[in-house]
Design a protein around this motif. Structure first.
Motif, PDB file in Angstrom:
ATOM      1  N   ALA A  86       0.994  -0.941  -0.072  1.00  0.00           N
ATOM      2  CA  ALA A  86       0.588  -0.047   0.310  1.00  0.00           C
ATOM      3  C   ALA A  86       0.624   0.761  -0.077  1.00  0.00           C
ATOM      4  CB  ALA A  86      -0.938   0.198   1.619  1.00  0.00           C
ATOM      5  N   ASP A  87       1.705   1.127   0.696  1.00  0.00           N
ATOM      6  CA  ASP A  87       2.505   3.022   0.830  1.00  0.00           C
ATOM      7  C   ASP A  87       3.358   2.060  -0.399  1.00  0.00           C
ATOM      8  OD1 ASP A  87       2.809   3.509   3.332  1.00  0.00           O
ATOM      9  OD2 ASP A  87       4.233   1.904   4.140  1.00  0.00           O
ATOM     10  N   ARG A  88       3.993   1.362  -1.188  1.00  0.00           N
ATOM     11  CA  ARG A  88       4.683   1.812  -2.770  1.00  0.00           C
ATOM     12  C   ARG A  88       3.502   1.904  -3.940  1.00  0.00           C
ATOM     13  NH1 ARG A  88       9.656   0.323  -2.248  1.00  0.00           N
ATOM     14  NH2 ARG A  88      10.190  -0.738  -0.483  1.00  0.00           N
ATOM     15  N   TYR A  89       2.524   1.268  -3.810  1.00  0.00           N
ATOM     16  CA  TYR A  89       1.461   0.842  -4.620  1.00  0.00           C
ATOM     17  C   TYR A  89       0.035   1.756  -5.290  1.00  0.00           C
ATOM     18  CZ  TYR A  89       5.101  -2.222  -6.263  1.00  0.00           C
ATOM     19  OH  TYR A  89       6.150  -2.324  -6.557  1.00  0.00           O
ATOM     20  N   GLY A  90       0.250   2.104  -3.824  1.00  0.00           N
ATOM     21  CA  GLY A  90      -1.215   3.204  -3.241  1.00  0.00           C
ATOM     22  C   GLY A  90      -1.615   1.628  -2.402  1.00  0.00           C
TER      23      GLY A  90
END
Length: 416
Positions: free
Chosen positions: A74-78
């Motif tokens: 989630a931090d990387r790709y949303g």
């Protein structure tokens, strides 16, 4: 990503929209219901508290295996790309779980299904905290951020507490009025509808995109002692929740009312949620480290009284006192975690804490259930006090080193 300039006269609700908080709250319920619902369903159908606790532990194991990974993704790709497929998969697995239990499937298949439920458990609470922190950093005037952050974290923890009150309560009511499978089916429907709605809500765009994360802190920052002590403390809270729920279930089974365990557990959560909200109005001079110590002491004393057992009425009163200690402790822990989260790692930090909470809850459910069944209910009632002692120890460690750790922590609102 260019963010809107902060507007000092607009509240946080203006930036989230009025519908956000109800959606985010209901989206928490499948996660809050699944551990209790699995435990209650297996005990009701298979007739074994030990197997129910072990199955609940399998759910927790799945959460821990996947939680930090989901947070990192989630931090990387949303959040949208992660939560939409996860919520749908979780709904499907919850829907088929009653069939697995009722079909007298082997224990191995039962446990494997439970692990899969945990792996797809939607980390709504952690994702919501991440969104709120991002909105505060982007759109709230600097002079209002600290107070807004304190109030927001108090609300988020109170929402968690309330969800964990309503979750067991709904499990108990649906199991009593319809059938033991009804709570799991209800959790499946909520996952399909509200987790998806949360995933698609516009607030998800407040979290910086991958392109904005060049300054993301390295993964090793997540294992700094200032965060590990909080993970250990949250783990102790999870041990407390799991051992209390399972020992209380065994306590009520011994009195011929197994479905009343979840309802009685909700009594503790009422006071816990109310006190969690009240943390927002505590004076700033009552520091986070002092709050954690104070409420850990209250929890330890009341848990010691719980271990003595007694009548249903006595246990009910003690549960109310335990709620006074546990709610504010959880608020304080997540507030500290929010302030100490490494840059760009907010969702990862929050999912690690949430995973620790769930794993501990499930493991203690398994151990407490086995002890209640093979040793005695009286012995199982001692376990919440042991968990409270661990929380108190971690509160002491945090108080001893807080000046050093928080002096080097990233200020609130700058996590990106």
């Amino acid at each position: 990503m260019t963010s809107p300039a902060p507007v000092k006269h607009r509240s946080l609700i203006h930036h989230t929209g009025a519908g956000y908080f109800p959606i985010a709250f209901v989206a928490r319920l499948p996660f809050a219901m699944m551990t209790v619902g699995v435990l209650a369903l297996v005990v009701a159908i298979r007739g074994s508290v030990a197997l129910g606790g072990l199955t609940s532990a399998a759910v927790g194991l799945g959460v821990v295996l996947a939680g930090p990974v989901l947070g990192d993704l989630a931090d990387r790709y949303g959040q949208r790309r992660v939560l939409v497929p996860v919520g749908l998969a979780n709904g499907v697995l919850l829907a088929v779980f009653p069939l697995v239990v009722a079909a007298s499937a082997p224990d191995g298949l039962l446990l494997a299904t439970a692990v899969a439920i945990g792996v797809t458990g939607p980390q709504t609470a952690a994702m919501s905290r991440s969104r709120i922190m991002a909105l505060i950093a982007l759109r709230v005037a600097p002079e209002r951020r600290e107070r807004t952050f304190s109030r927001a974290m108090s609300y988020e923890s109170a929402a968690d507490e309330t969800a964990f009150v309503i979750g067991p309560f709904v499990v108990g009511v649906l199991a009593a009025l319809i059938a033991p499978w009804a709570p799991i089916v209800a959790a499946a429907l909520l996952s399909f509808l509200f987790v998806t709605a949360f995933a698609l809500h516009p607030t998800g765009r407040a979290v910086p995109a991958r392109a904005d994360r060049a300054a993301m802190a390295p993964a090793r920052a997540l294992v700094h002692p200032r965060l590990l002590v909080l993970v250990a403390a949250v783990f102790a809270v999870g041990l407390f929740f799991g051992s209390t729920l399972t020992s209380l279930t065994a306590f009520m089974v011994a009195r011929g009312a197994p479905e009343a365990g979840a309802l009685l557990y909700g009594v503790m959560g009422v006071g816990s949620a109310v006190l969690a909200l009240a943390v927002a109005v505590l004076p700033a001079r009552f520091t986070l480290r002092a709050r954690l110590l104070t409420f850990a002491v209250i929890l330890t004393a009341s848990a010691a009284a719980y271990s003595a057992g007694g009548s249903v009425e006595t246990v009910t009163v003690v549960l109310c006192l335990m709620g006074i200690g546990i709610g504010p402790s959880l608020v304080t822990l997540f507030s500290l975690a929010g302030a100490r989260a490494p840059r760009g790692r907010t969702a990862s930090t929050m999912t690690i804490l949430s995973s620790a909470l769930t794993l501990a809850q499930a493991l203690s459910s398994a151990v407490t259930g086995a002890v209640a069944e093979s040793v005695s209910v009286e012995t199982a009632l001692v376990f919440p006090a042991l968990a409270a002692v661990l929380l108190l120890a971690m509160a002491g460690v945090n108080a001893a080193f807080a000046n050093r750790w928080d002096g080097s922590a990233v200020p609130v609102g700058s996590h990106g």
